[in-house]
Design an enzyme around this catalytic site. Structure first.
Site, short mmCIF file in Angstrom:
data_model
loop_
_atom_site.label_atom_id
_atom_site.label_comp_id
_atom_site.label_asym_id
_atom_site.label_seq_id
_atom_site.Cartn_x
_atom_site.Cartn_y
_atom_site.Cartn_z
CG ASP A 44 -1.99 -1.14 1.05
OD1 ASP A 44 -2.74 -1.15 0.07
OD2 ASP A 44 -2.03 -2.03 1.93
CG HIS A 51 8.50 -1.03 -9.23
ND1 HIS A 51 8.76 0.31 -9.25
CD2 HIS A 51 8.46 -1.42 -10.52
CE1 HIS A 51 8.86 0.73 -10.50
NE2 HIS A 51 8.69 -0.31 -11.30
CB CYS A 84 2.91 -7.32 0.69
SG CYS A 84 3.16 -8.57 1.97
CD GLN A 88 6.30 -11.94 8.07
OE1 GLN A 88 5.75 -11.16 8.83
NE2 GLN A 88 7.51 -12.40 8.30
NE ARG A 90 0.88 -5.20 3.23
CZ ARG A 90 1.71 -4.18 3.06
NH1 ARG A 90 1.24 -3.02 2.65
NH2 ARG A 90 3.00 -4.30 3.30
#
Length: 147
Positions: A44, A51, A84, A88, A90
């Site tokens: 989020d 990335h 994410c 663990q 999301r």
């Protein structure tokens, strides 16, 4: 009812994903998402500092309403990898929701796609591949020093 659970979702290591990504990138003539692989980043507000190359950012907070779109746009992918920050909560949760909804919508055809969770998430990914421009985009090393 689906038999898929968080425990049964396969994990993929950062090394296995990097090898797969490099292979698909080298066989692709463009820098767009390789035709056989999709990487979905569900971080989020913590989606800063880099990335994975070709990944698609879909914040976990928007996943529910984007699921129909994902199922449609990813239907021809052989492998879909969710992650994410740490993979663990999301990441596994998003992968599970996607796999179950895909199974519900497509039935037996859903078995033609492998859904994975990236072990260690982006935190472990960036430790090894953050500075590799082929594998990571927009990397900001100073953000990750404390990890």
């Amino acid at each position: 009812m689906s038999n898929i659970t968080v425990a049964t979702l396969p994990r993929i290591s950062r090394d296995a994903l990097s090898a797969l990504l490099l292979t698909t990138l080298s066989s692709s003539t463009t820098t767009t998402t390789p035709s056989t692989l999709a990487i979905i980043d569900v971080r989020d507000s913590d989606h800063v500092g880099g990335h994975i190359t070709t990944s698609t950012w879909i914040p976990s907070s928007s996943l529910d309403y984007r699921l129909p779109e994902l199922i449609r746009t990813l239907q021809d992918k052989e492998k879909v990898v969710f992650h994410c920050a740490l993979s663990q909560q999301r990441g596994p949760s998003a992968a599970l929701r996607y796999a179950r909804e895909r199974e519900r919508v497509l039935g037996v055809d859903a078995e033609k796609q492998e859904v994975y969770v990236l072990e260690g998430g982006f935190v472990q990914w960036q430790e090894k591949y953050g500075k590799d421009g082929r594998l990571t985009r927009d990397y900001a090393e100073d953000i990750w020093r404390e990890y």
